[in-house]
Write a protein that holds these residues in place. Structure first.
Motif, PDB file in Angstrom:
ATOM      1  N   PHE A  28       0.871  -1.178   0.000  1.00  0.00           N
ATOM      2  CA  PHE A  28       0.000   0.000   0.000  1.00  0.00           C
ATOM      3  C   PHE A  28       0.905   1.224   0.000  1.00  0.00           C
ATOM      4  O   PHE A  28       1.789   1.359   0.847  1.00  0.00           O
ATOM      5  CB  PHE A  28      -0.896   0.004   1.245  1.00  0.00           C
ATOM      6  N   VAL A  29       0.695   2.118  -0.956  1.00  0.00           N
ATOM      7  CA  VAL A  29       1.455   3.371  -1.032  1.00  0.00           C
ATOM      8  C   VAL A  29       0.465   4.522  -1.050  1.00  0.00           C
ATOM      9  O   VAL A  29      -0.474   4.521  -1.845  1.00  0.00           O
ATOM     10  CB  VAL A  29       2.327   3.442  -2.307  1.00  0.00           C
ATOM     11  N   ASP A  63       6.008   6.540  -8.696  1.00  0.00           N
ATOM     12  CA  ASP A  63       6.918   5.738  -9.513  1.00  0.00           C
ATOM     13  C   ASP A  63       7.197   4.385  -8.862  1.00  0.00           C
ATOM     14  O   ASP A  63       7.283   3.362  -9.562  1.00  0.00           O
ATOM     15  CB  ASP A  63       8.228   6.502  -9.727  1.00  0.00           C
ATOM     16  N   TYR A  64       7.322   4.357  -7.541  1.00  0.00           N
ATOM     17  CA  TYR A  64       7.617   3.094  -6.856  1.00  0.00           C
ATOM     18  C   TYR A  64       6.459   2.110  -7.039  1.00  0.00           C
ATOM     19  O   TYR A  64       6.677   0.933  -7.350  1.00  0.00           O
ATOM     20  CB  TYR A  64       7.878   3.349  -5.376  1.00  0.00           C
ATOM     21  N   ALA A  65       5.241   2.590  -6.869  1.00  0.00           N
ATOM     22  CA  ALA A  65       4.084   1.728  -7.081  1.00  0.00           C
ATOM     23  C   ALA A  65       4.018   1.261  -8.537  1.00  0.00           C
ATOM     24  O   ALA A  65       3.731   0.084  -8.821  1.00  0.00           O
ATOM     25  CB  ALA A  65       2.805   2.463  -6.699  1.00  0.00           C
ATOM     26  N   GLY A 120       3.878  -7.230  -9.517  1.00  0.00           N
ATOM     27  CA  GLY A 120       3.452  -7.241  -8.129  1.00  0.00           C
ATOM     28  C   GLY A 120       2.113  -6.561  -7.924  1.00  0.00           C
ATOM     29  O   GLY A 120       1.537  -5.960  -8.839  1.00  0.00           O
ATOM     30  N   GLN A 121       1.641  -6.642  -6.683  1.00  0.00           N
ATOM     31  CA  GLN A 121       0.357  -6.061  -6.309  1.00  0.00           C
ATOM     32  C   GLN A 121       0.593  -4.842  -5.427  1.00  0.00           C
ATOM     33  O   GLN A 121       1.192  -4.945  -4.355  1.00  0.00           O
ATOM     34  CB  GLN A 121      -0.480  -7.090  -5.552  1.00  0.00           C
ATOM     35  N   ALA A 122       0.158  -3.695  -5.888  1.00  0.00           N
ATOM     36  CA  ALA A 122       0.295  -2.460  -5.102  1.00  0.00           C
ATOM     37  C   ALA A 122      -0.988  -1.655  -5.225  1.00  0.00           C
ATOM     38  O   ALA A 122      -1.591  -1.589  -6.303  1.00  0.00           O
ATOM     39  CB  ALA A 122       1.478  -1.625  -5.580  1.00  0.00           C
ATOM     40  N   GLU A 123      -1.389  -1.066  -4.129  1.00  0.00           N
ATOM     41  CA  GLU A 123      -2.521  -0.136  -4.149  1.00  0.00           C
ATOM     42  C   GLU A 123      -1.972   1.256  -3.876  1.00  0.00           C
ATOM     43  O   GLU A 123      -1.294   1.477  -2.864  1.00  0.00           O
ATOM     44  CB  GLU A 123      -3.566  -0.515  -3.104  1.00  0.00           C
TER      45      GLU A 123
END
Length: 302
Positions: A236-237, A251-253, A261-264
């Motif tokens: 989570f970001v 940018d990281y997400a 990968g999985q990012a919210e």
């Protein structure tokens, strides 16, 4: 340079705060002398010293079965703060989700430099996992979380755990994380030259303090440099549109997605750096905190 405006309610609240453009060592000394606010919680508390670091464990009162754990890393630009800084954020998760919170007090720059800070945090994580049974922690539900500098350190710790075959991390929560020492993004330039909560000039001071004479900067220290963001846990970001770290966080997400990968990601319109930690009752802050808690609940299955 034009830039996104602050949320109107947050702008009004911020008007009463003393702000600066730069951070100096003399200012840092004064800031460090200010006492931390008292920790308000009904949770059970246990303090421990592990080598050069201190940790505090907060557990829900009467905890009987193993619970998820949030390993918390505080903010402060790598140069200030302690393990109780912004502690109300994970303590909300303790109250609502029943998690155990372990908060680490790593050494600070400029007294400690290079990889010392992230190594301290990683060593605290190892202690937490090694003592999971005694702490009544479910090691399969381990979350690494942090805000600002702590968010950057949380990202570094998660990368270390992946690369060193360390503890299995179920999720990482990166709140307006400090990820990139290069300080060259558009958002970095937008929030420069005028007083603010955390400006480009303050960011330069923080990174200069932690890097010292280091020329080959590792990705564990400045996670934006990490070549490979595959194999990371659910992430989570969140960040604000009106802050220095906006672009490096987005940018990281994006790079986590690119690696499969999985990012919210949440980029809150009008949010400045740390807005929901400073003004938790503002409407935008309430929404941001609620969104994080809901994500954590879904991710942990609590």
């Amino acid at each position: 340079m034009t830039r996104p405006a602050f949320d109107p309610e947050l702008r009004t609240l911020l008007a009463d705060m003393p702000l600066s453009t730069e951070l100096t060592y003399e200012m840092l000394v004064q800031i460090r002398q200010m006492p931390s606010p008292p920790v308000k919680t009904h949770a059970e508390r246990h303090d421990v010293t592990v080598g050069e670091i201190q940790l505090t464990v907060f557990r829900p009162a009467g905890l009987e079965s193993p619970a998820p754990c949030v390993y918390w890393i505080h903010g402060g630009g790598m140069v200030m703060g302690d393990r109780f800084s912004q502690i109300d954020i994970p303590l909300e998760w303790l109250e609502e989700l029943g998690v155990v919170v372990v908060t680490v007090e790593h050494r600070l720059a400029p007294e400690a430099t290079g990889t010392t800070l992230v190594d301290d945090c990683y060593n605290g994580l190892l202690w937490t996992v090694e003592n999971a049974e005694a702490l009544n922690i479910d090691p399969a539900k381990l979350v690494v979380a942090g805000i600002s500098a702590g968010g950057g350190l949380a990202a570094g710790v998660t990368l270390m755990a992946r690369d060193l075959n360390g503890p299995a991390i179920a999720a990482q929560v990166l709140i307006c994380p400090m990820l990139d020492h290069r300080n060259t993004t558009t958002s970095s330039g937008q929030y420069s030259g005028e007083p603010g909560v955390w400006t480009r000039e303050m960011n330069e001071f923080g990174w200069r303090s932690v890097l010292g004479d280091l020329t080959d900067v590792p990705g564990y220290v400045s996670p934006a440099l990490a070549d490979d963001l595959s194999g990371l846990p659910a992430t989570f970001v969140d960040t604000g549109t009106a802050e220095v770290f906006r672009d490096e966080d987005v940018d990281y997400a994006t790079r986590i997605w690119a690696a499969g990968g999985q990012a919210e990601l949440h980029t809150w319109a009008g949010g400045f750096h740390g807005f929901d930690a400073i003004f938790p009752d503002a409407r935008l802050s309430v929404a941001a905190r609620r969104t994080r808690t809901d994500w954590l609940a879904r991710t942990l299955g609590t």
